[in-house]
Design a protein around this motif. Structure first.
Motif, PDB file in Angstrom:
ATOM      1  N   TRP A 182     -55.256   2.448  50.393  1.00 57.76           N
ATOM      2  CA  TRP A 182     -56.566   2.557  49.748  1.00 57.76           C
ATOM      3  C   TRP A 182     -56.703   3.887  49.025  1.00 57.76           C
ATOM      4  N   GLY A 183     -57.137   3.828  47.790  1.00 61.58           N
ATOM      5  CA  GLY A 183     -57.323   5.028  46.982  1.00 61.58           C
ATOM      6  C   GLY A 183     -56.099   5.402  46.158  1.00 61.58           C
ATOM      7  N   ALA A 184     -55.026   4.587  46.258  1.00 61.70           N
ATOM      8  CA  ALA A 184     -53.825   4.875  45.460  1.00 61.70           C
ATOM      9  C   ALA A 184     -54.169   4.806  43.974  1.00 61.70           C
ATOM     10  N   ASP A 185     -53.549   5.652  43.201  1.00 60.51           N
ATOM     11  CA  ASP A 185     -53.808   5.693  41.763  1.00 60.51           C
ATOM     12  C   ASP A 185     -53.279   4.439  41.078  1.00 60.51           C
ATOM     13  N   PRO A 186     -54.075   3.853  40.172  1.00 57.20           N
ATOM     14  CA  PRO A 186     -53.605   2.696  39.407  1.00 57.20           C
ATOM     15  C   PRO A 186     -52.354   3.053  38.611  1.00 57.20           C
ATOM     16  N   GLY A 187     -51.451   2.085  38.503  1.00 61.51           N
ATOM     17  CA  GLY A 187     -50.246   2.285  37.713  1.00 61.51           C
ATOM     18  C   GLY A 187     -49.105   2.931  38.476  1.00 61.51           C
ATOM     19  N   THR A 188     -49.379   3.376  39.704  1.00 65.16           N
ATOM     20  CA  THR A 188     -48.309   3.913  40.541  1.00 65.16           C
ATOM     21  C   THR A 188     -47.740   2.780  41.374  1.00 65.16           C
ATOM     22  N   GLU A 245     -48.857  -2.048  44.465  1.00 62.29           N
ATOM     23  CA  GLU A 245     -48.760  -2.763  45.739  1.00 62.29           C
ATOM     24  C   GLU A 245     -50.154  -3.088  46.267  1.00 62.29           C
ATOM     25  N   LEU A 246     -51.061  -2.135  46.177  1.00 64.99           N
ATOM     26  CA  LEU A 246     -52.432  -2.351  46.624  1.00 64.99           C
ATOM     27  C   LEU A 246     -53.075  -3.511  45.868  1.00 64.99           C
TER      28      LEU A 246
END
Length: 126
Positions: free
Chosen positions: A23-29, A34-35
């Motif tokens: 949760w809170g992972a940056d988009p595009g990473t 995966e999220l």
């Protein structure tokens, strides 16, 4: 975590735990990707295993009013008419497009469930 379909309650629990970690992972990473995929998998699983029953528009309106501590008088002010609010809540009159628009814009209710057809009460005395 290898991405795979969610088939069991244990799969569901494991996937939710992984989502919490991501949760809170940056988009595009890689983590953000995966999220996104895991959220889609959970939504698919939950739609099929925990369906939300459709609710009639008046029941939705009443539930919102109760949760938001709104009264019939508040609804009357929104619609511009106390008798109109009463007719709606007692299923004697259907919600109009204008009423649905006001409920959506002013009270934040989603429009889609409010436009569903529903059964009105008929006067049995005449």
């Amino acid at each position: 975590m290898p991405i795979q379909p969610i088939r069991t309650p244990d799969d569901h629990k494991t996937t939710l735990a992984r989502i919490e970690v991501l949760w809170g992972a940056d988009p595009g990473t890689p983590e953000g990707d995966e999220l996104d995929v895991l959220i889609d998998l959970v939504e698919h699983y939950e739609e099929h295993h925990f369906p939300i029953p459709e609710v009639e528009p008046v029941d939705l309106l009443r539930a919102h009013m109760e949760a938001a501590n709104r009264t019939q008088a508040d609804l009357a002010r929104l619609f511009g008419s106390a008798p109109r609010a009463s007719e709606i809540l007692n299923r004697r009159r259907a919600l109009t497009v204008e009423m649905v628009h006001k409920l959506n814009k002013e009270w934040g209710l989603p429009a889609e469930p409010l436009v569903r057809p529903y059964h009105l009460q008929t006067d049995q005395s005449g």
